[in-house]
Design a protein around this motif. Structure first.
Motif, PDB file in Angstrom:
ATOM      1  N   ARG A 192      42.259  27.988  43.393  1.00 38.25           N
ATOM      2  CA  ARG A 192      41.826  27.675  45.147  1.00 38.25           C
ATOM      3  C   ARG A 192      42.535  29.617  45.448  1.00 38.25           C
ATOM      4  N   PRO A 193      41.154  30.756  46.450  1.00 42.27           N
ATOM      5  CA  PRO A 193      41.932  31.148  46.750  1.00 42.27           C
ATOM      6  C   PRO A 193      43.159  31.704  47.735  1.00 42.27           C
ATOM      7  N   ASP A 194      43.451  30.362  48.376  1.00 39.53           N
ATOM      8  CA  ASP A 194      45.284  29.810  48.890  1.00 39.53           C
ATOM      9  C   ASP A 194      46.195  29.678  48.113  1.00 39.53           C
ATOM     10  N   VAL A 195      45.371  29.640  46.738  1.00 42.95           N
ATOM     11  CA  VAL A 195      47.104  28.892  46.187  1.00 42.95           C
ATOM     12  C   VAL A 195      47.146  30.569  45.333  1.00 42.95           C
ATOM     13  N   ALA A 196      45.785  31.305  45.192  1.00 44.21           N
ATOM     14  CA  ALA A 196      45.924  32.891  44.546  1.00 44.21           C
ATOM     15  C   ALA A 196      47.077  33.594  44.988  1.00 44.21           C
ATOM     16  N   LYS A 197      46.778  33.556  46.347  1.00 37.04           N
ATOM     17  CA  LYS A 197      47.368  33.937  47.837  1.00 37.04           C
ATOM     18  C   LYS A 197      48.781  34.065  47.783  1.00 37.04           C
ATOM     19  N   GLU A 198      49.091  32.665  47.287  1.00 40.95           N
ATOM     20  CA  GLU A 198      50.121  31.986  47.601  1.00 40.95           C
ATOM     21  C   GLU A 198      51.415  32.855  45.976  1.00 40.95           C
ATOM     22  N   LEU A 199      50.424  32.507  45.084  1.00 39.55           N
ATOM     23  CA  LEU A 199      51.462  33.145  43.768  1.00 39.55           C
ATOM     24  C   LEU A 199      51.363  33.989  44.009  1.00 39.55           C
ATOM     25  N   ALA A 200      50.801  35.061  44.361  1.00 39.37           N
ATOM     26  CA  ALA A 200      50.210  36.285  44.182  1.00 39.37           C
ATOM     27  C   ALA A 200      51.458  36.830  45.134  1.00 39.37           C
ATOM     28  N   GLU A 201      51.747  36.042  45.991  1.00 35.50           N
ATOM     29  CA  GLU A 201      53.299  36.642  47.216  1.00 35.50           C
ATOM     30  C   GLU A 201      54.468  36.209  46.213  1.00 35.50           C
ATOM     31  N   GLU A 202      54.137  35.304  45.451  1.00 31.97           N
ATOM     32  CA  GLU A 202      55.786  34.823  44.976  1.00 31.97           C
ATOM     33  C   GLU A 202      56.320  35.254  43.493  1.00 31.97           C
TER      34      GLU A 202
ATOM     35  N   VAL B  89      43.885  46.697  31.200  1.00 28.76           N
ATOM     36  CA  VAL B  89      43.204  45.344  29.636  1.00 28.76           C
ATOM     37  C   VAL B  89      42.155  44.325  30.042  1.00 28.76           C
ATOM     38  N   LEU B  90      41.842  44.759  31.437  1.00 24.36           N
ATOM     39  CA  LEU B  90      40.707  43.702  32.008  1.00 24.36           C
ATOM     40  C   LEU B  90      39.126  45.047  31.351  1.00 24.36           C
ATOM     41  N   ASN B  91      39.404  46.018  30.500  1.00 28.37           N
ATOM     42  CA  ASN B  91      38.023  46.713  30.571  1.00 28.37           C
ATOM     43  C   ASN B  91      38.035  45.703  29.283  1.00 28.37           C
ATOM     44  N   ALA B  92      38.424  46.325  28.230  1.00 32.35           N
ATOM     45  CA  ALA B  92      38.953  45.357  27.017  1.00 32.35           C
ATOM     46  C   ALA B  92      38.220  43.767  26.881  1.00 32.35           C
ATOM     47  N   VAL B  93      37.993  43.031  28.240  1.00 34.79           N
ATOM     48  CA  VAL B  93      37.888  42.230  27.858  1.00 34.79           C
ATOM     49  C   VAL B  93      36.202  41.408  28.368  1.00 34.79           C
ATOM     50  N   GLY B  94      35.530  43.284  29.621  1.00 36.76           N
ATOM     51  CA  GLY B  94      34.673  43.210  31.278  1.00 36.76           C
ATOM     52  C   GLY B  94      34.010  43.629  30.204  1.00 36.76           C
ATOM     53  N   LYS B  95      33.252  44.042  31.124  1.00 30.92           N
ATOM     54  CA  LYS B  95      32.496  45.149  30.953  1.00 30.92           C
ATOM     55  C   LYS B  95      31.894  45.570  33.188  1.00 30.92           C
ATOM     56  N   THR B  96      31.685  44.456  33.539  1.00 34.40           N
ATOM     57  CA  THR B  96      31.736  44.505  35.453  1.00 34.40           C
ATOM     58  C   THR B  96      32.939  44.070  36.046  1.00 34.40           C
ATOM     59  N   ILE B  97      34.085  45.211  36.023  1.00 32.86           N
ATOM     60  CA  ILE B  97      35.206  44.990  36.759  1.00 32.86           C
ATOM     61  C   ILE B  97      35.143  45.623  38.001  1.00 32.86           C
ATOM     62  N   VAL B  98      35.254  44.220  39.052  1.00 34.16           N
ATOM     63  CA  VAL B  98      35.758  45.171  40.440  1.00 34.16           C
ATOM     64  C   VAL B  98      37.163  44.843  41.905  1.00 34.16           C
ATOM     65  N   HIS B  99      37.019  46.003  42.197  1.00 36.38           N
ATOM     66  CA  HIS B  99      38.928  45.316  43.068  1.00 36.38           C
ATOM     67  C   HIS B  99      37.575  44.754  44.259  1.00 36.38           C
ATOM     68  N   VAL B 100      38.155  43.820  44.682  1.00 35.47           N
ATOM     69  CA  VAL B 100      37.061  43.261  45.733  1.00 35.47           C
ATOM     70  C   VAL B 100      37.651  42.450  47.032  1.00 35.47           C
ATOM     71  N   GLY B 101      39.191  43.330  46.869  1.00 35.85           N
ATOM     72  CA  GLY B 101      40.552  43.275  48.306  1.00 35.85           C
ATOM     73  C   GLY B 101      41.265  42.609  48.060  1.00 35.85           C
ATOM     74  N   PRO B 102      42.259  42.471  49.041  1.00 38.88           N
ATOM     75  CA  PRO B 102      43.634  41.772  48.598  1.00 38.88           C
ATOM     76  C   PRO B 102      43.772  40.481  47.774  1.00 38.88           C
ATOM     77  N   ALA B 103      44.717  40.144  47.393  1.00 38.64           N
ATOM     78  CA  ALA B 103      45.051  38.761  46.338  1.00 38.64           C
ATOM     79  C   ALA B 103      44.465  37.376  47.456  1.00 38.64           C
ATOM     80  N   GLY B 104      43.730  36.747  46.200  1.00 38.29           N
ATOM     81  CA  GLY B 104      43.314  34.978  46.995  1.00 38.29           C
ATOM     82  C   GLY B 104      41.864  36.450  46.908  1.00 38.29           C
ATOM     83  N   ALA B 105      40.654  37.705  47.554  1.00 38.47           N
ATOM     84  CA  ALA B 105      39.704  37.772  47.003  1.00 38.47           C
ATOM     85  C   ALA B 105      39.010  37.814  46.280  1.00 38.47           C
ATOM     86  N   GLY B 106      39.636  37.499  44.868  1.00 42.04           N
ATOM     87  CA  GLY B 106      38.783  37.700  43.402  1.00 42.04           C
ATOM     88  C   GLY B 106      38.437  36.065  43.230  1.00 42.04           C
TER      89      GLY B 106
END
Length: 292
Positions: free
Chosen positions: A98-108, A150-167
């Motif tokens: 869940r995006p809200d959980v991702a945001k909360e855990l990132a803040e923690e 790290v992400l480039n070693a497992v993926g091909k298309t890596i995009v920063h889409v915004g702040p915590a929870g945006a992914g």
């Protein structure tokens, strides 16, 4: 050499961890079932006996577990990542939650002195094996820059889409699109089979036109063969569609097609088909027309 702790060596996690080993990282894995750890060790990685053991020397901690409570259980508490990792480590969560959980855990995580990005992936088991996943990443630009190698070693298309929870928000949109596409493909194949069309030829020409998609490319033959061996389980897609419908309701928007497909997926899981690949949506589609 960057030390990576990889927690969650399932259908997606194990090939991702192996790709990190192949890229030259020092990878220590932990999983609830020891068989997966043994497979990582056989591929050149290391094994840990606990989360605390896995993360103690890690520069980067990657988590790839099924759901929001699983991620919270891995990172929180006296035995979790936040209590045992070294200060300044970067936490990358490749799970779909869940995006809200991702945001909360990132803040923690940030409050505890760690970097944090939510980086859910798309591409299924084959994409994980081939190292060509699409990765949508939320977090600060600084943490994204640290995570990129790290992400480039497992993926091909890596995009920063915004702040915590945006992914996680973008991943929810991805799962909505995929589910509706699989349902449409299932209906199209049933339609073609009913009229006795050469389905192999039909999918070939459809794939070359506007109807073409990665869903058609990766799932079309599985449906024709009635091979629903899981690359991505219906139970997990059911969880993801629950995230979509709940978030849409919270935002006050309507997702009629997504809601309808979510009900079909829930029905399959409720009757015991949650372990099938999400292309197993075809089964219920066919049964509604009295076919198999």
């Amino acid at each position: 050499m960057t030390n990576i702790a990889f927690i969650g060596l399932g259908i997606m996690g194990l090939p991702m961890a192996k790709n990190l080993v192949n890229a030259g990282f020092d990878v220590t894995g932990f999983n609830r079932s020891p068989e997966a750890i043994e497979k990582l060790v056989a591929a050149g990685g290391k094994g840990a006996t606990s989360i605390a053991d896995a993360v103690k020397d890690a520069d980067v901690i990657v988590t790839m577990v099924p759901d929001s409570p699983d991620v919270a259980g891995v990172v929180q508490g006296p035995d979790g990542v936040f209590a045992n990792a070294k200060a300044g480590a970067l936490w990358i969560d490749n799970s779909s939650i869940r995006p809200d959980v991702a945001k909360e855990l990132a803040e923690e995580a940030v409050a505890a002195g760690f970097g944090a990005v939510d980086a859910p992936v798309s591409g299924g088991e084959q994409g994980a094996i081939d190292g060509v996943l699409s990765i949508m990443t939320g977090g600060s630009p600084e943490d994204f820059a640290k995570a990129e190698p790290v992400l480039n070693a497992v993926g091909k298309t890596i995009v920063h889409v915004g702040p915590a929870g945006a992914g996680q928000t973008v991943k929810a949109a991805n799962q909505l699109i995929v589910a509706v596409n699989i349902q449409a493909l299932s209906e199209a194949i049933l339609f073609l089979e009913t009229y006795g069309v050469d389905t192999d030829a039909a999918l070939k020409v459809l794939g070359g036109g506007l109807a073409g998609s990665k869903v058609l490319d990766q799932k079309g033959q599985k449906i024709l063969d009635r091979d629903f061996t899981p690359g991505f389980r219906l139970a997990l897609h059911n969880k993801d569609l629950g995230i979509v419908t709940a978030a849409a309701r919270q935002a006050g928007i309507s997702v009629p097609l997504g809601s309808a497909v979510a009900q079909l997926v829930t029905s399959l899981v409720a009757r015991g088909d949650g372990g099938l690949d999400h292309s197993g949506l075809f089964k219920l589609t066919a049964e509604l027309s009295g076919r198999d």
